[in-house]
Write a protein that holds these residues in place. Sequence first.
Motif, PDB file in Angstrom:
ATOM      1  N   ARG A  56      -9.093  17.166 -41.984  1.00 10.37           N
ATOM      2  CA  ARG A  56      -7.730  17.434 -42.455  1.00 10.37           C
ATOM      3  C   ARG A  56      -7.678  18.724 -43.266  1.00 10.37           C
ATOM      4  NH1 ARG A  56      -7.355  12.320 -43.932  1.00 10.37           N
ATOM      5  NH2 ARG A  56      -7.545  12.753 -46.144  1.00 10.37           N
ATOM      6  N   HIS A  57      -8.598  18.859 -44.227  1.00  6.54           N
ATOM      7  CA  HIS A  57      -8.599  20.039 -45.093  1.00  6.54           C
ATOM      8  C   HIS A  57      -8.883  21.323 -44.323  1.00  6.54           C
ATOM      9  CE1 HIS A  57      -8.048  18.156 -48.957  1.00  6.54           C
ATOM     10  NE2 HIS A  57      -9.038  17.306 -48.728  1.00  6.54           N
ATOM     11  N   LEU A  58      -9.752  21.230 -43.335  1.00  4.92           N
ATOM     12  CA  LEU A  58     -10.141  22.407 -42.559  1.00  4.92           C
ATOM     13  C   LEU A  58      -9.196  22.676 -41.388  1.00  4.92           C
ATOM     14  CD1 LEU A  58     -13.964  21.704 -42.573  1.00  4.92           C
ATOM     15  CD2 LEU A  58     -12.816  23.599 -43.746  1.00  4.92           C
ATOM     16  N   GLY A  59      -8.346  21.715 -41.083  1.00  7.50           N
ATOM     17  CA  GLY A  59      -7.397  21.881 -39.990  1.00  7.50           C
ATOM     18  C   GLY A  59      -8.044  21.892 -38.626  1.00  7.50           C
ATOM     19  N   VAL A  60      -9.067  21.063 -38.446  1.00  7.86           N
ATOM     20  CA  VAL A  60      -9.760  20.984 -37.163  1.00  7.86           C
ATOM     21  C   VAL A  60      -9.722  19.550 -36.645  1.00  7.86           C
ATOM     22  CG1 VAL A  60     -11.265  22.941 -37.685  1.00  7.86           C
ATOM     23  CG2 VAL A  60     -12.027  20.639 -38.239  1.00  7.86           C
ATOM     24  N   ALA A  61      -9.813  19.409 -35.322  1.00  2.09           N
ATOM     25  CA  ALA A  61      -9.741  18.085 -34.727  1.00  2.09           C
ATOM     26  C   ALA A  61     -11.112  17.506 -34.404  1.00  2.09           C
ATOM     27  CB  ALA A  61      -8.889  18.136 -33.453  1.00  2.09           C
ATOM     28  N   ALA A  62     -12.021  18.351 -33.949  1.00  2.00           N
ATOM     29  CA  ALA A  62     -13.332  17.873 -33.503  1.00  2.00           C
ATOM     30  C   ALA A  62     -14.275  17.663 -34.689  1.00  2.00           C
ATOM     31  CB  ALA A  62     -13.944  18.866 -32.536  1.00  2.00           C
ATOM     32  N   PRO A  63     -14.961  16.522 -34.735  1.00  2.00           N
ATOM     33  CA  PRO A  63     -15.909  16.267 -35.823  1.00  2.00           C
ATOM     34  C   PRO A  63     -16.987  17.347 -35.938  1.00  2.00           C
ATOM     35  CG  PRO A  63     -15.506  14.246 -34.613  1.00  2.00           C
ATOM     36  CD  PRO A  63     -14.840  15.360 -33.846  1.00  2.00           C
ATOM     37  N   ASN A  64     -17.514  17.810 -34.805  1.00  2.00           N
ATOM     38  CA  ASN A  64     -18.556  18.838 -34.835  1.00  2.00           C
ATOM     39  C   ASN A  64     -18.035  20.130 -35.467  1.00  2.00           C
ATOM     40  OD1 ASN A  64     -21.326  19.477 -34.092  1.00  2.00           O
ATOM     41  ND2 ASN A  64     -20.392  20.985 -32.724  1.00  2.00           N
ATOM     42  N   ALA A 101     -34.284  12.939 -33.085  1.00  2.00           N
ATOM     43  CA  ALA A 101     -34.318  11.590 -32.534  1.00  2.00           C
ATOM     44  C   ALA A 101     -33.290  10.690 -33.209  1.00  2.00           C
ATOM     45  CB  ALA A 101     -35.715  10.998 -32.692  1.00  2.00           C
ATOM     46  N   ALA A 102     -33.050  10.922 -34.484  1.00  2.00           N
ATOM     47  CA  ALA A 102     -32.098  10.093 -35.231  1.00  2.00           C
ATOM     48  C   ALA A 102     -30.846  10.901 -35.546  1.00  2.00           C
ATOM     49  CB  ALA A 102     -32.742   9.609 -36.524  1.00  2.00           C
ATOM     50  N   GLU A 103     -29.705  10.349 -35.241  1.00  2.00           N
ATOM     51  CA  GLU A 103     -28.436  10.996 -35.582  1.00  2.00           C
ATOM     52  C   GLU A 103     -28.213  10.883 -37.087  1.00  2.00           C
ATOM     53  OE1 GLU A 103     -26.139  12.665 -33.673  1.00  2.00           O
ATOM     54  OE2 GLU A 103     -27.659  12.544 -32.108  1.00  2.00           O
ATOM     55  N   PRO A 104     -27.656  11.917 -37.711  1.00  2.00           N
ATOM     56  CA  PRO A 104     -27.396  11.836 -39.158  1.00  2.00           C
ATOM     57  C   PRO A 104     -26.310  10.804 -39.447  1.00  2.00           C
ATOM     58  CG  PRO A 104     -26.472  13.844 -38.241  1.00  2.00           C
ATOM     59  CD  PRO A 104     -27.250  13.181 -37.152  1.00  2.00           C
ATOM     60  N   GLN A 105     -26.431  10.167 -40.575  1.00  2.00           N
ATOM     61  CA  GLN A 105     -25.426   9.199 -41.001  1.00  2.00           C
ATOM     62  C   GLN A 105     -24.324   9.964 -41.724  1.00  2.00           C
ATOM     63  OE1 GLN A 105     -25.531   5.890 -40.165  1.00  2.00           O
ATOM     64  NE2 GLN A 105     -27.267   6.588 -38.954  1.00  2.00           N
ATOM     65  N   ILE A 106     -23.128   9.970 -41.173  1.00  2.00           N
ATOM     66  CA  ILE A 106     -22.015  10.724 -41.731  1.00  2.00           C
ATOM     67  C   ILE A 106     -20.935   9.760 -42.184  1.00  2.00           C
ATOM     68  CG2 ILE A 106     -20.214  12.414 -41.224  1.00  2.00           C
ATOM     69  CD1 ILE A 106     -22.178  13.640 -39.192  1.00  2.00           C
ATOM     70  N   ASP A 107     -20.476   9.953 -43.394  1.00  2.00           N
ATOM     71  CA  ASP A 107     -19.382   9.152 -43.950  1.00  2.00           C
ATOM     72  C   ASP A 107     -18.115   9.493 -43.158  1.00  2.00           C
ATOM     73  OD1 ASP A 107     -17.049   8.511 -45.518  1.00  2.00           O
ATOM     74  OD2 ASP A 107     -18.341   8.315 -47.274  1.00  2.00           O
ATOM     75  N   ARG A 108     -17.616   8.550 -42.381  1.00  2.00           N
ATOM     76  CA  ARG A 108     -16.468   8.797 -41.498  1.00  2.00           C
ATOM     77  C   ARG A 108     -15.197   9.132 -42.267  1.00  2.00           C
ATOM     78  NH1 ARG A 108     -18.531  10.390 -36.965  1.00  2.00           N
ATOM     79  NH2 ARG A 108     -20.215   9.041 -36.354  1.00  2.00           N
ATOM     80  N   ASP A 109     -14.981   8.491 -43.426  1.00  2.00           N
ATOM     81  CA  ASP A 109     -13.797   8.800 -44.232  1.00  2.00           C
ATOM     82  C   ASP A 109     -13.872  10.237 -44.756  1.00  2.00           C
ATOM     83  OD1 ASP A 109     -12.735   6.258 -43.869  1.00  2.00           O
ATOM     84  OD2 ASP A 109     -13.693   5.471 -45.681  1.00  2.00           O
ATOM     85  N   LEU A 110     -15.051  10.625 -45.208  1.00  2.00           N
ATOM     86  CA  LEU A 110     -15.254  11.990 -45.698  1.00  2.00           C
ATOM     87  C   LEU A 110     -15.080  12.991 -44.559  1.00  2.00           C
ATOM     88  CD1 LEU A 110     -15.982  13.610 -48.232  1.00  2.00           C
ATOM     89  CD2 LEU A 110     -18.378  13.304 -47.624  1.00  2.00           C
ATOM     90  N   LEU A 111     -15.576  12.650 -43.395  1.00  2.00           N
ATOM     91  CA  LEU A 111     -15.430  13.515 -42.234  1.00  2.00           C
ATOM     92  C   LEU A 111     -13.954  13.703 -41.876  1.00  2.00           C
ATOM     93  CD1 LEU A 111     -16.573  15.180 -39.913  1.00  2.00           C
ATOM     94  CD2 LEU A 111     -16.872  13.042 -38.637  1.00  2.00           C
ATOM     95  N   ARG A 112     -13.198  12.625 -41.850  1.00  2.00           N
ATOM     96  CA  ARG A 112     -11.760  12.722 -41.542  1.00  2.00           C
ATOM     97  C   ARG A 112     -11.040  13.585 -42.581  1.00  2.00           C
ATOM     98  NH1 ARG A 112     -12.644   7.548 -39.578  1.00  2.00           N
ATOM     99  NH2 ARG A 112     -12.156   6.531 -41.547  1.00  2.00           N
ATOM    100  N   GLU A 113     -11.404  13.411 -43.851  1.00  2.00           N
ATOM    101  CA  GLU A 113     -10.780  14.221 -44.901  1.00  2.00           C
ATOM    102  C   GLU A 113     -11.138  15.695 -44.717  1.00  2.00           C
ATOM    103  OE1 GLU A 113     -10.404  14.529 -49.751  1.00  2.00           O
ATOM    104  OE2 GLU A 113     -11.386  12.780 -48.878  1.00  2.00           O
ATOM    105  N   ALA A 114     -12.391  15.981 -44.391  1.00  2.00           N
ATOM    106  CA  ALA A 114     -12.818  17.363 -44.147  1.00  2.00           C
ATOM    107  C   ALA A 114     -12.048  17.950 -42.963  1.00  2.00           C
ATOM    108  CB  ALA A 114     -14.316  17.421 -43.883  1.00  2.00           C
TER     109      ALA A 114
END
Length: 76
Positions: A24-32, A9-22
């Motif tokens: 970049r490091h993983l070489g993927v475009a989609a957040p999922n 019911a509740a979406e997880p709270q994800i740090d957007r800056d950390l997500l963008r860095e991840a």
Amino acid sequence: MTETAVRSAAEPQIDRDLLREAQRHLGVAAPNEAINSALNVLVQHKRFERREALKELRKMSADGAFDYAAYDEGDE
């Protein structure tokens, strides 16, 4: 990797800056994809650590680091 979806019911709270860095490091475009890849990296790393710890325990045992006779005495 298996295809699974976890919904709540509740979406997880994800740090957007950390997500963008991840991403970049993983070489993927989609957040999922970044989240799933990061989880996979974490799980694989933890599995590796457990395998290495088990190897070390087996080596210690083979080298005589444990006194199994003391355990046998407790059973008597």
